[in-house]
Design an enzyme around this catalytic site. Structure first.
Site, PDB file in Angstrom:
ATOM      1  N   ARG A  53      -5.719  -2.596  -5.932  1.00 60.26           N
ATOM      2  CA  ARG A  53      -5.224  -3.100  -7.264  1.00 60.26           C
ATOM      3  C   ARG A  53      -4.264  -4.359  -6.897  1.00 60.26           C
ATOM      4  O   ARG A  53      -4.238  -5.301  -7.542  1.00 60.26           O
ATOM      5  CB  ARG A  53      -4.446  -2.020  -7.922  1.00 60.26           C
ATOM      6  CG  ARG A  53      -4.343  -2.429  -9.467  1.00 60.26           C
ATOM      7  CD  ARG A  53      -3.702  -1.416 -10.450  1.00 60.26           C
ATOM      8  NE  ARG A  53      -3.735  -0.032 -10.253  1.00 60.26           N
ATOM      9  CZ  ARG A  53      -4.579   0.501 -10.952  1.00 60.26           C
ATOM     10  NH1 ARG A  53      -4.970   0.111 -11.825  1.00 60.26           N
ATOM     11  NH2 ARG A  53      -4.804   1.760 -10.986  1.00 60.26           N
ATOM     12  N   ALA A  54      -3.640  -4.273  -5.731  1.00 64.42           N
ATOM     13  CA  ALA A  54      -2.553  -5.361  -5.250  1.00 64.42           C
ATOM     14  C   ALA A  54      -3.158  -6.590  -5.081  1.00 64.42           C
ATOM     15  O   ALA A  54      -3.024  -7.631  -5.833  1.00 64.42           O
ATOM     16  CB  ALA A  54      -1.958  -4.991  -4.058  1.00 64.42           C
TER      17      ALA A  54
END
Ligand SMILES: [Zn+2]
Length: 345
Positions: free
Chosen positions: A283-284
């Site tokens: 997700r980062a």
């Protein structure tokens, strides 16, 4: 003619707070970034900024009589009622301002998602649904002041709906679904309880705002606020040109999102940075490149480059860092240092 019910402080007149403005603009260009979490003291203009941004955006075409404000041009995203109507008639529409819905503390789940009237369903055989706050927020912003004070399961639910773009209410075998696409903006005061890391990670960007400590800057904030309070119309007129220019850039940025290139070399740098920081999951990286792409588009670049990554790295990553017992530096400092080490000066 103004579509806003009351005058709103112009976005361009907000002094400094560049990181917050950049994060909010990115999420207006690409709502898929996943919302913004704004940490800071009271009275730093968090709620003003959301309202200012919504007021800046172009008014939207909404189907007349639709309780969800469906977009008549997005046929695949219509609510069930509009879908049925669209089969036999052309949907009439009107211009409405982009909504900003406030999430009050202590709100019930029914008020948020909407309420199904089971009694009427059973006695009269009709599906009676009273839309909630999520219906009103469709295509706009949902603002949660003090997100850390809201119950975890509600925050979870809001993030789920924001991510899927659809609200589904199910009770006793009955179900209603309607479009609910909105940008979630949460504000938090770090001194009043923490947000669970699992929830933190689900917000796209996080920014920190501070009461300005620079004398000149602080004077400018007061001056503009005072000027606005004394004659709102004149103040808004004075900043109209800057606000208009910003609006045009946001509209152009949205169009450009599909065209701008993301070179593999940039993706590689983004991934290296995340690996260096040890962020969990993907997700980062996803948020980092989406935010960089939104800023690149907004600034009319041909392709995303390292300078775009640099500017969104802290907002995209700082709330996803695991606590390091050997490193007491703040998360912003850790992201800064990692950029130095991975990308150089
Ligand atoms: Zn509709």
């Amino acid at each position: 003619m103004s579509l806003s019910p009351r005058p709103v402080f112009p976005f361009s007149a907000i002094v400094a707070q560049d990181e917050m403005k950049l994060a909010m603009i990115s999420s207006a260009v690409d709502p898929a970034i996943g919302g913004v979490l704004v940490f800071g003291d009271r009275g730093t203009g968090k709620s003003t900024a959301v309202r200012a941004l919504a007021a800046l955006l172009p008014p939207m075409h909404a189907v007349i009589g639709c309780r969800y404000g469906c977009d008549p041009a997005a046929l695949d995203a219509l609510c069930q009622e509009c879908q049925t109507r669209a089969e036999t008639e052309t949907l009439k529409h009107r211009l409405v301002p982009v909504p900003v819905v406030d999430m009050p503390l202590g709100v019930t789940e029914d008020r948020v998602v909407g309420a199904l009237d089971l009694e009427r369903a059973l006695s009269q055989g009709v599906k009676a649904f009273e839309p909630g706050l999520l219906a009103r927020a469709n295509r706009g912003f949902l603002y949660i002041d003090e997100v850390n004070l809201l119950e975890d399961h509600l925050v979870d639910l809001l993030i789920d709906v924001a991510a899927s773009g659809e609200n589904v209410v199910e009770r006793e075998g009955l179900s209603v679904r309607h479009p609910a696409r909105f940008v979630l903006i949460g504000s938090g005061n770090p001194e009043e309880g923490e947000l669970r890391p699992q929830l933190l990670d689900r917000f796209g960007l996080s920014v920190e705002v501070k009461t300005p400590s620079d004398l000149q800057e602080r004077m400018e904030v007061i001056k503009r606020r005072d000027e606005f309070e004394r004659d709102k119309g004149a103040f808004i007129a004075k900043w109209k040109k800057q606000d208009d220019a910003l609006r045009r850039k946001i509209i152009a940025g949205r169009k450009r999102l599909q065209e701008i290139e993301m070179p593999d070399s940039v993706l590689e740098q983004a991934t290296k940075l995340c690996m260096h920081l040890g962020t969990d999951g993907l997700r980062a990286e996803l948020t980092l490149i989406r935010a960089a792409r939104a800023i690149g588009s907004y600034e009319h670049a041909d392709e995303v480059d390292l300078s775009h990554l640099r500017r969104v790295a802290a907002p995209a990553l700082r709330h996803r860092l695991r606590r390091d017992p050997l490193d007491e530096s703040g998360s912003s400092v850790r992201v800064e240092r990692a950029m130095q080490e991975v990308w150089g000066a």
